[in-house]
Design a protein around this motif. Structure first.
Motif, PDB file in Angstrom:
ATOM      1  N   GLU A  74      64.232  91.306 -36.938  1.00 61.44           N
ATOM      2  CA  GLU A  74      63.000  91.341 -36.156  1.00 61.44           C
ATOM      3  C   GLU A  74      62.662  89.942 -35.657  1.00 61.44           C
ATOM      4  O   GLU A  74      62.886  88.954 -36.367  1.00 61.44           O
ATOM      5  N   PRO A  75      62.107  89.843 -34.458  1.00 61.45           N
ATOM      6  CA  PRO A  75      61.750  88.525 -33.917  1.00 61.45           C
ATOM      7  C   PRO A  75      60.549  87.931 -34.650  1.00 61.45           C
ATOM      8  O   PRO A  75      59.651  88.649 -35.073  1.00 61.45           O
ATOM      9  N   SER A  76      60.569  86.614 -34.764  1.00 55.87           N
ATOM     10  CA  SER A  76      59.437  85.899 -35.340  1.00 55.87           C
ATOM     11  C   SER A  76      58.444  85.555 -34.229  1.00 55.87           C
ATOM     12  O   SER A  76      58.738  85.747 -33.046  1.00 55.87           O
ATOM     13  N   GLU A  77      57.308  85.032 -34.621  1.00 55.14           N
ATOM     14  CA  GLU A  77      56.322  84.563 -33.643  1.00 55.14           C
ATOM     15  C   GLU A  77      56.940  83.493 -32.751  1.00 55.14           C
ATOM     16  O   GLU A  77      56.689  83.438 -31.551  1.00 55.14           O
ATOM     17  N   GLU A  78      57.790  82.638 -33.347  1.00 59.41           N
ATOM     18  CA  GLU A  78      58.475  81.595 -32.578  1.00 59.41           C
ATOM     19  C   GLU A  78      59.399  82.204 -31.520  1.00 59.41           C
ATOM     20  O   GLU A  78      59.445  81.748 -30.383  1.00 59.41           O
ATOM     21  N   ASP A  79      60.126  83.256 -31.898  1.00 60.16           N
ATOM     22  CA  ASP A  79      61.006  83.948 -30.941  1.00 60.16           C
ATOM     23  C   ASP A  79      60.199  84.518 -29.778  1.00 60.16           C
ATOM     24  O   ASP A  79      60.594  84.399 -28.618  1.00 60.16           O
ATOM     25  N   ILE A  80      59.081  85.139 -30.096  1.00 60.32           N
ATOM     26  CA  ILE A  80      58.216  85.731 -29.074  1.00 60.32           C
ATOM     27  C   ILE A  80      57.691  84.649 -28.138  1.00 60.32           C
ATOM     28  O   ILE A  80      57.751  84.795 -26.907  1.00 60.32           O
ATOM     29  N   ASN A  81      57.216  83.559 -28.708  1.00 55.18           N
ATOM     30  CA  ASN A  81      56.691  82.458 -27.890  1.00 55.18           C
ATOM     31  C   ASN A  81      57.762  81.842 -27.009  1.00 55.18           C
ATOM     32  O   ASN A  81      57.501  81.516 -25.847  1.00 55.18           O
ATOM     33  N   MET A  82      58.971  81.682 -27.543  1.00 57.25           N
ATOM     34  CA  MET A  82      60.068  81.110 -26.748  1.00 57.25           C
ATOM     35  C   MET A  82      60.426  82.024 -25.578  1.00 57.25           C
ATOM     36  O   MET A  82      60.656  81.560 -24.466  1.00 57.25           O
ATOM     37  N   ALA A  83      60.469  83.327 -25.833  1.00 58.38           N
ATOM     38  CA  ALA A  83      60.797  84.277 -24.764  1.00 58.38           C
ATOM     39  C   ALA A  83      59.716  84.287 -23.692  1.00 58.38           C
ATOM     40  O   ALA A  83      60.024  84.314 -22.489  1.00 58.38           O
ATOM     41  N   ARG A  84      58.475  84.249 -24.103  1.00 60.40           N
ATOM     42  CA  ARG A  84      57.384  84.247 -23.117  1.00 60.40           C
ATOM     43  C   ARG A  84      57.383  82.961 -22.298  1.00 60.40           C
ATOM     44  O   ARG A  84      57.121  82.998 -21.093  1.00 60.40           O
ATOM     45  N   GLU A  85      57.684  81.845 -22.937  1.00 57.20           N
ATOM     46  CA  GLU A  85      57.810  80.582 -22.198  1.00 57.20           C
ATOM     47  C   GLU A  85      58.986  80.669 -21.230  1.00 57.20           C
ATOM     48  O   GLU A  85      58.911  80.211 -20.093  1.00 57.20           O
ATOM     49  N   GLY A  86      60.072  81.286 -21.676  1.00 56.56           N
ATOM     50  CA  GLY A  86      61.228  81.477 -20.796  1.00 56.56           C
ATOM     51  C   GLY A  86      60.884  82.311 -19.582  1.00 56.56           C
ATOM     52  O   GLY A  86      61.269  81.986 -18.458  1.00 56.56           O
ATOM     53  N   PHE A  87      60.138  83.381 -19.790  1.00 57.51           N
ATOM     54  CA  PHE A  87      59.752  84.224 -18.663  1.00 57.51           C
ATOM     55  C   PHE A  87      58.842  83.465 -17.711  1.00 57.51           C
ATOM     56  O   PHE A  87      58.972  83.578 -16.489  1.00 57.51           O
ATOM     57  N   ARG A  88      57.943  82.662 -18.259  1.00 55.07           N
ATOM     58  CA  ARG A  88      57.077  81.827 -17.420  1.00 55.07           C
ATOM     59  C   ARG A  88      57.923  80.865 -16.586  1.00 55.07           C
ATOM     60  O   ARG A  88      57.692  80.690 -15.391  1.00 55.07           O
ATOM     61  N   ARG A  89      58.953  80.285 -17.191  1.00 54.53           N
ATOM     62  CA  ARG A  89      59.826  79.342 -16.475  1.00 54.53           C
ATOM     63  C   ARG A  89      60.650  80.063 -15.401  1.00 54.53           C
ATOM     64  O   ARG A  89      60.869  79.526 -14.318  1.00 54.53           O
ATOM     65  N   VAL A  90      61.110  81.272 -15.696  1.00 52.61           N
ATOM     66  CA  VAL A  90      61.856  82.052 -14.707  1.00 52.61           C
ATOM     67  C   VAL A  90      60.954  82.360 -13.514  1.00 52.61           C
ATOM     68  O   VAL A  90      61.357  82.191 -12.357  1.00 52.61           O
ATOM     69  N   LYS A  91      59.733  82.814 -13.779  1.00 51.31           N
ATOM     70  CA  LYS A  91      58.793  83.095 -12.683  1.00 51.31           C
ATOM     71  C   LYS A  91      58.522  81.828 -11.872  1.00 51.31           C
ATOM     72  O   LYS A  91      58.487  81.873 -10.636  1.00 51.31           O
ATOM     73  N   GLU A  92      58.342  80.738 -12.556  1.00 52.48           N
ATOM     74  CA  GLU A  92      58.110  79.458 -11.871  1.00 52.48           C
ATOM     75  C   GLU A  92      59.290  79.131 -10.956  1.00 52.48           C
ATOM     76  O   GLU A  92      59.102  78.706  -9.815  1.00 52.48           O
ATOM     77  N   ALA A  93      60.501  79.341 -11.435  1.00 49.23           N
ATOM     78  CA  ALA A  93      61.699  79.079 -10.627  1.00 49.23           C
ATOM     79  C   ALA A  93      61.753  80.008  -9.418  1.00 49.23           C
ATOM     80  O   ALA A  93      62.057  79.577  -8.299  1.00 49.23           O
ATOM     81  N   VAL A  94      61.438  81.286  -9.627  1.00 52.67           N
ATOM     82  CA  VAL A  94      61.471  82.272  -8.538  1.00 52.67           C
ATOM     83  C   VAL A  94      60.535  81.870  -7.409  1.00 52.67           C
ATOM     84  O   VAL A  94      60.888  81.961  -6.231  1.00 52.67           O
TER      85      VAL A  94
END
Length: 174
Positions: A74-94
């Motif tokens: 199961e993902p930890s809070e850190e995993d969740i935060n990293m993925a959400r930051e990644g999605f924010r960065r992907v959107k920023e790039a788009v």
């Protein structure tokens, strides 16, 4: 006259080659003189492609968003935060106007594991600016994401040497 259409690619399935396909497209795009953003979810950067992408200098920007260890748990809070930051960065790039191609490697798994919502990915797909190609990879692509995509390729495992006990090898699988 350049073709500025935007398309969404999905590479999914249980077979080998999803990240490799996205990397090949990134190399092709960079070779044509375009800038590429390559974000990897659930990976920690300890893969050979990290070194390969550095060879492109500023043409391919590469970032990783994950620890890589929880996939079978199961993902930890850190995993969740990293993925959400990644999605924010992907959107920023788009939406930056800087990249012709934006790849979100393993994002389908991040959605499957509940780190990112399929609705957020669908919203990004619907609002994709002209001239930006979006690539989404990973097993377990959500049905609604596949339906909304312009191209879907499913890698199907027919035979794999893992079943013979051959582990992931540097430069081949990692």
């Amino acid at each position: 006259m350049p073709d500025n259409r935007s398309c969404v690619h999905v590479y999914t399935g249980n077979g080998k080659g999803k990240t490799t396909a996205a990397l090949g497209l990134a190399v092709r795009c960079a070779g044509a003189g375009f800038s590429v953003y390559f974000g990897q979810f659930l990976k920690d950067g300890d893969y050979s492609e990290t070194e390969s992408l550095r060879l492109f200098g500023g043409r391919i920007k590469h970032e990783t968003f994950g620890r890589g260890g929880f996939i079978k748990g199961e993902p930890s809070e850190e995993d969740i935060n990293m993925a959400r930051e990644g999605f924010r960065r992907v959107k920023e790039a788009v939406f930056s106007g800087q990249y012709r191609l934006v790849a979100a490697d393993e994002i389908n798994v991040a959605v499957f594991k509940g780190l990112i919502s399929a609705d957020d990915v669908l919203e990004l797909m619907k609002t994709l600016p002209e001239g930006v190609e979006l690539v989404l990879t990973g097993r377990y692509a959500a049905e609604e994401v596949m339906e909304a995509a312009d191209l879907v390729t499913e890698m199907r495992e027919v035979k794999h040497y893992y079943s013979q006990g051959i582990p992931a090898r540097k430069g081949i699988e990692k």
